[in-house]
Enzyme design. Structure first.
Site, PDB file in Angstrom:
ATOM      1  N   LYS A  19       0.563  -1.169   0.467  1.00 47.09           N
ATOM      2  CA  LYS A  19      -0.150  -0.066  -0.436  1.00 47.09           C
ATOM      3  C   LYS A  19       0.952   1.149   0.301  1.00 47.09           C
ATOM      4  O   LYS A  19       0.510   2.572  -1.227  1.00 47.09           O
ATOM      5  CB  LYS A  19      -1.131  -0.043   1.333  1.00 47.09           C
ATOM      6  CG  LYS A  19      -1.842  -1.495   1.427  1.00 47.09           C
ATOM      7  CD  LYS A  19      -2.550  -1.301   2.311  1.00 47.09           C
ATOM      8  CE  LYS A  19      -1.850  -1.336   3.870  1.00 47.09           C
ATOM      9  NZ  LYS A  19      -0.691  -2.661   4.074  1.00 47.09           N
ATOM     10  N   ARG A  92      -9.810   0.601   8.674  1.00 40.56           N
ATOM     11  CA  ARG A  92      -9.116  -0.797   9.137  1.00 40.56           C
ATOM     12  C   ARG A  92     -10.171  -1.593   9.085  1.00 40.56           C
ATOM     13  O   ARG A  92     -10.174  -2.998  10.032  1.00 40.56           O
ATOM     14  CB  ARG A  92      -8.022  -0.907   9.483  1.00 40.56           C
ATOM     15  CG  ARG A  92      -6.758  -1.122   9.106  1.00 40.56           C
ATOM     16  CD  ARG A  92      -5.875  -0.926   9.722  1.00 40.56           C
ATOM     17  NE  ARG A  92      -4.766   0.022   8.998  1.00 40.56           N
ATOM     18  CZ  ARG A  92      -3.423  -0.776   9.067  1.00 40.56           C
ATOM     19  NH1 ARG A  92      -3.337  -1.640   9.365  1.00 40.56           N
ATOM     20  NH2 ARG A  92      -2.346  -0.014   8.257  1.00 40.56           N
ATOM     21  N   ARG A 131      11.566  -5.508   4.978  1.00 41.82           N
ATOM     22  CA  ARG A 131      11.557  -4.065   5.025  1.00 41.82           C
ATOM     23  C   ARG A 131      12.502  -3.291   5.352  1.00 41.82           C
ATOM     24  O   ARG A 131      12.705  -3.856   6.742  1.00 41.82           O
ATOM     25  CB  ARG A 131      10.106  -3.780   5.120  1.00 41.82           C
ATOM     26  CG  ARG A 131      10.087  -2.399   4.637  1.00 41.82           C
ATOM     27  CD  ARG A 131       8.281  -1.833   5.019  1.00 41.82           C
ATOM     28  NE  ARG A 131       8.091  -2.903   5.695  1.00 41.82           N
ATOM     29  CZ  ARG A 131       6.550  -2.406   6.706  1.00 41.82           C
ATOM     30  NH1 ARG A 131       6.049  -1.726   5.464  1.00 41.82           N
ATOM     31  NH2 ARG A 131       5.600  -2.583   7.505  1.00 41.82           N
ATOM     32  N   ARG A 164      10.999  -1.625  11.022  1.00 44.58           N
ATOM     33  CA  ARG A 164       9.906  -1.590  12.078  1.00 44.58           C
ATOM     34  C   ARG A 164      10.056  -2.395  13.277  1.00 44.58           C
ATOM     35  O   ARG A 164      10.099  -3.823  13.626  1.00 44.58           O
ATOM     36  CB  ARG A 164       9.302  -1.218  11.382  1.00 44.58           C
ATOM     37  CG  ARG A 164       8.898  -0.095  10.524  1.00 44.58           C
ATOM     38  CD  ARG A 164       7.452   0.089   9.960  1.00 44.58           C
ATOM     39  NE  ARG A 164       6.330  -0.554  10.228  1.00 44.58           N
ATOM     40  CZ  ARG A 164       5.215  -0.077   9.362  1.00 44.58           C
ATOM     41  NH1 ARG A 164       5.048  -0.098   8.121  1.00 44.58           N
ATOM     42  NH2 ARG A 164       4.140  -1.038   9.899  1.00 44.58           N
ATOM     43  N   ARG A 175      -0.299  -8.977  13.440  1.00 50.51           N
ATOM     44  CA  ARG A 175      -1.268  -8.150  12.824  1.00 50.51           C
ATOM     45  C   ARG A 175      -1.256  -8.855  11.015  1.00 50.51           C
ATOM     46  O   ARG A 175      -2.956  -8.508  10.642  1.00 50.51           O
ATOM     47  CB  ARG A 175       0.292  -7.456  11.511  1.00 50.51           C
ATOM     48  CG  ARG A 175       0.947  -6.331  12.693  1.00 50.51           C
ATOM     49  CD  ARG A 175       2.265  -5.555  11.937  1.00 50.51           C
ATOM     50  NE  ARG A 175       2.013  -5.678  11.346  1.00 50.51           N
ATOM     51  CZ  ARG A 175       3.228  -5.071  10.119  1.00 50.51           C
ATOM     52  NH1 ARG A 175       4.201  -5.699  10.744  1.00 50.51           N
ATOM     53  NH2 ARG A 175       3.274  -4.280   8.819  1.00 50.51           N
TER      54      ARG A 175
END
Ligand code: AP5
Length: 219
Positions: A19, A92, A131, A164, A175
């Site tokens: 996203k 969400r 990431r 992160r 998540r």
């Protein structure tokens, strides 16, 4: 080409679906404002604000921040916008989607589309564990597939890249469960309003962006 800088649309998708990457890419090409609730919340956490302090533990463990905090935050934000925007990470939950609908009516903005980016769990985990992000300008990289020119350094602003806290496997698992339980029902919610477009998120960044562009402009 159809006019794109006045569009209002939502990017929906699991953690790691791309996203943020797509919003940055489309933002650069279309001049739309990119609103990422995750980026806003991380900035609040770094600033040590009341909202940041409240959100921090939810975010680090991979749980969703309570709806009302998000709804109040977004109401303030959306009021200030006078051109097109991409909503990344909001809504969400169905409660957030209902609140967004009411907000848009109040401020007279039309929702053009909801783009659902689909990626399977194994690929999501591979993307999230690899990431790296720039905390200064929010640029996103990957240790194998989107390497920065200089290891550990942001190509765009020279900031030091970090992993992160919620990109550790325990938080990723939480998540993904939160996505399935609380966010996936939005697919049906927006399908029934006729606004949902689903794109394959596994085909490379420019190819996904082209699919989104084609779906939104009807070209
Ligand atoms: P948020 O920051 O929104 O996290 P998320 O939804 O989990 O999404 P991510 O940022 O992890 O993934 P992304 O889809 O943007 O993928 P990206 O482009 O980076 O939210 C964080 C937390 O804040 C939440 O857990 C929650 O606590 C809280 N929060 C936020 N909004 C909330 C809300 N509305 N309500 C309640 N709580 C909220 O890409 C991932 C990786 O894949 C990158 O390395 C990238 O390089 C790579 N990649 C991207 N596209 C491709 C591609 N096409 N091919 C190959 N690799 C790709």
């Amino acid at each position: 080409m159809a006019k794109t800088d006045t569009l209002h649309f939502i990017l929906l998708g699991a953690p790691g679906a791309g996203k943020g990457t797509q919003a940055a890419y489309l933002n650069e090409n279309w001049g739309l404002t990119h609103i990422s609730t995750g980026d806003i919340l991380r900035a609040e956490v770094r600033a040590g604000s009341a909202l940041g302090n409240e959100a921090k533990s939810y975010m680090e463990s991979g749980k969703l921040v309570p709806d009302q905090l998000i709804i109040d935050m977004m109401e303030e934000k959306l009021k200030t916008l006078d051109k097109g925007y991409i909503l990344d990470g909001f809504p969400r939950t169905v409660a957030q989607a209902e609140a967004l609908g009411e907000m848009l009516t109040r401020i007279n903005h039309k929702l053009d589309a909801v783009v659902n980016i689909e990626v399977g769990d194994d690929e999501l985990i591979r993307r999230l564990t690899g990431r790296r992000v720039c905390p200064k300008c929010n640029s996103v990289f990957h240790i194998y597939t989107m390497k920065p020119k200089v290891e550990g350094i942001c190509d765009n602003c020279g900031g030091e890249l970090i992993q992160r806290k919620d990109d550790q496997i325990d938080a990723i698992t939480t998540r993904l469960v939160a996505f399935k339980d609380q966010t996936q029902p939005l697919i049906e919610y927006y399908q029934s309003s006729g606004k949902l477009v689903t794109v394959d998120g596994t085909i490379g960044v420019p190819a996904v962006a082209e699919k989104i562009r084609a779906a939104l402009t009807g070209e």
